[in-house]
Scaffold this active site. Structure first.
Site, PDB file in Angstrom:
ATOM      1  N   SER A  64      40.377  34.324  46.857  1.00 45.58           N
ATOM      2  CA  SER A  64      40.922  35.575  47.471  1.00 45.58           C
ATOM      3  C   SER A  64      41.194  36.657  47.044  1.00 45.58           C
ATOM      4  CB  SER A  64      41.788  34.931  48.521  1.00 45.58           C
ATOM      5  OG  SER A  64      42.300  35.805  49.676  1.00 45.58           O
TER       6      SER A  64
ATOM      7  N   ASP B  98      39.091  42.513  50.674  1.00 44.76           N
ATOM      8  CA  ASP B  98      39.248  41.690  49.203  1.00 44.76           C
ATOM      9  C   ASP B  98      38.135  41.012  48.909  1.00 44.76           C
ATOM     10  OD1 ASP B  98      39.132  39.748  51.235  1.00 44.76           O
ATOM     11  OD2 ASP B  98      40.910  38.687  50.487  1.00 44.76           O
TER      12      ASP B  98
ATOM     13  N   ASP C 193      36.561  38.118  48.816  1.00 42.72           N
ATOM     14  CA  ASP C 193      35.922  37.203  49.488  1.00 42.72           C
ATOM     15  C   ASP C 193      35.876  37.660  51.273  1.00 42.72           C
ATOM     16  OD1 ASP C 193      38.595  36.493  50.080  1.00 42.72           O
ATOM     17  OD2 ASP C 193      37.963  34.599  50.868  1.00 42.72           O
TER      18      ASP C 193
ATOM     19  N   ASP D 184      37.777  38.266  53.466  1.00 46.53           N
ATOM     20  CA  ASP D 184      38.269  37.732  54.845  1.00 46.53           C
ATOM     21  C   ASP D 184      39.650  38.482  55.262  1.00 46.53           C
ATOM     22  OD1 ASP D 184      40.098  36.779  52.723  1.00 46.53           O
ATOM     23  OD2 ASP D 184      40.161  34.555  53.318  1.00 46.53           O
TER      24      ASP D 184
END
Length: 570
Positions: free
Chosen positions: A143, A300, A302, A304
């Site tokens: 993340s 960010d 990834d 999400d």
């Protein structure tokens, strides 16, 4: 320490990976270095694995990833006949390697693998699990953690992170697996040629885009808008998906932060690639000298989570995750009511640590607000429950104060692609009325009351840090404060014991949410303090709510509470 040294020797004699072996040889005789790598094994929980890259049981490497994947394979084969798994990965160091290793191990265990051929946002894997009817999914990501971290996140068949029960069963299989001799594997190319590993088609990616693009409420305003946008994927997965949906929606004035455009797991301009912090916006803000954008977006690695800076007057104001949650909830409820598309029984879901201003907005529009524990899988579980009742379309939005939002039910994890699209639409809609998002937020404060929400993080690194964290939480639970910063504690909440205790009467009330290591303190006038250990990092998080008659009053109360909690934890 003897056990640690024995583990070190086993690794030194077993590791074949040259990079990891060199690291092990470099720490020979260095007790602290060995201890930090071997004092524990990375624990597999509902968030999977997460840790620093490197050699050792307390590190992310092909051996710890391999052990986790073999354990997952054994779990799936114990539950299902002909199981399948979807796999995705982000731009982090070794993400593609860990994804390929996981695919090889699953294939060797007779489990069909559907794998993205290039890096993809986390929510795309959630969609793939449901769309391809998989029994699990794996995303290799850490993340928004610094570049030295990576992680391994698992989904269940419904498209959200594993439940506690499934994670515990999987962990039991993992613990039985010898990471050097107990892992099955096959040649990757051979597994692809035999159909054991199959790449996920571009058609499924296009379906995802279509689902995101079905959400806008005012498409005509978007097409007529001159909204100027600066976007940064923070060297992660969002570059192609976010730009694709924005361009297809009709936005013409988009510029991308060049230094942060391409995938790069070292994150050279933002060592902590977290859209919650101002530093990640510095490169984008520098661009505003020549391109006066209405909005800066940053997703960010990834993709999400999404953070936002808004042009207000002559300066850019960073909105918090709570600010954006409030704006999105208000926009979706108010505009869908105006358009006649609001369901009769709308449902909004948020983590219970997120702002209570949402409670008042939901009450205005007759929406049911569901508070859940932190962790987006709990929001996914609410969607699953609504779907089982034939009420999936009643779901309006789910969000967490940590910059995660889900609009629609195409995924069951937070989705910065769809959220970015809706944030840009909100900006265009309010700009057509001569307002910025900050203007709208201030209007909500005037209508519903002024809230100040603060998040404090207290880090505790290493073996001693984990012990200290546990000690602080247990000591505070056993000795709850009677007052914080001069505010009387009216009721204290212990989510481990599932009890709310009224400090004035001694009466007890049951907490209906699942047990969790969380403590909370209810103060007069709606002020609130919550403390919990992070599920993914070695830190304690403190959530502060200050409510006042003015913005300054609310911020003053929140600051006083923050100062008091800082003194308590240090």
């Amino acid at each position: 320490m003897n056990n640690v040294n024995e583990l070190y020797k086993i690794w030194l004699g077993s590791v074949k990976d040259e990079e990891l072996r060199a690291e092990l040889e470099s720490i020979e005789g260095k007790g602290d270095e060995i201890l930090d790598r071997f004092y524990r094994s990375l624990e597999f929980g509902t968030a999977g694995l997460r840790g620093v890259l490197g050699a050792g049981t307390n590190r992310m490497n092909i051996y710890t990833v391999g052990q986790a994947t073999q354990g997952l394979a054994d779990y799936l084969n114990s539950k299902y006949d002909g199981a399948s798994v979807a796999i995705g990965y982000d731009s982090r160091i070794k993400s593609d390697e860990f994804a390929a290793e996981s695919a090889k191990i699953l294939a060797a265990n007779g489990i069909k693998v559907y794998m993205y051929s290039r890096l993809m946002p986390t929510p795309f894997v959630s969609y793939a699990v449901m769309r391809l009817k998989c029994q699990s999914g794996i995303v290799i990501t850490a993340s928004h953690n610094p570049s030295k971290y990576n992680g391994y996140k698992c989904y269940d068949p419904r498209g959200y992170q594993m439940t506690e029960e499934a994670a515990a069963e999987t962990y039991a299989f993992i613990q039985k697996t010898d990471m050097f001799s107990g892992i099955k594997t096959v040649d990757f190319d051979k597994a692809v040629s035999e159909g054991l590993i199959e790449y996920i088609s571009d058609e499924i990616t296009e379906e995802y885009y279509s689902l995101c693009l079905s959400r806008p409420l005012h498409p005509d305003i978007v097409k007529e808008s001159d909204v100027k946008i600066i976007y940064s994927p923070l060297n992660g997965t969002g570059n192609v998906p976010v730009r694709t949906v924005l361009e297809r929606a009709g936005y013409k004035n988009i510029k991308v932060v060049k230094e942060q455009e391409n995938p790069d797991g070292t994150f050279p301009t933002c060592p902590y690639p977290n859209p919650e912090i101002r530093q990640v916006f510095e490169c984008g803000l520098a661009m505003t000298k020549d391109f006066k954008a209405d909005l800066l977006l940053a997703t960010d690695p990834d993709c999400d989570r999404v953070g936002v800076a808004v042009l207000t007057g002559d300066e850019y104001v960073l909105l918090t995750g709570n600010d954006m949650g409030v704006l999105l909830v208000n926009y979706l409820l108010s505009q869908r009511q105006a358009l006649g598309t609001l369901p009769e029984h709308p449902v909004v879901v948020k983590s219970f640590v997120s702002t209570k201003l949402v409670d008042r907005i939901c009450a205005k529009y007759g929406a049911q607000l569901v508070d859940v524990l932190t962790g987006f899988k709990y929001i996914g579980e609410v969607i699953t429950s609504l779907d089982a009742q034939g009420r999936k379309d009643d779901f309006i939005i789910g969000f967490e104060e940590s910059y995660g939002y889900l609009i629609g039910t195409h995924a069951k994890d937070k989705d910065a692609v769809a959220a970015s699209l809706m944030i840009c639409e909100m900006t265009a809609y309010y700009k057509s009325q001569g307002k910025t998002l900050v203007d709208v937020l201030n209007g909500l404060y005037d209508e519903f009351g002024c809230f100040s929400n603060k998040l404090m993080n207290f880090a505790y690194e290493g073996a001693d840090g984990m012990v200290k964290m546990a000690s602080i939480m247990s000591t505070t639970a056993e000795n709850p404060p009677e007052e914080i910063a001069g505010f009387s504690v009216l009721r204290h909440y212990n989510y481990n014991t599932s009890e709310i205790i009224d400090n004035r009467t001694g009466e007890k009330e049951a907490i209906t949410l699942p047990k969790s290591n969380i403590l909370a303190y209810e103060l007069p006038e709606g002020n609130f303090v919550i403390m919990r250990p992070s599920g993914t990092e070695p830190k304690i998080k403190i959530y502060i709510t200050g409510i006042g008659s003015s913005k300054e009053d609310a911020e003053d109360k929140a600051q006083r509470l923050s100062d008091a909690m800082k003194a308590l934890l240090q």
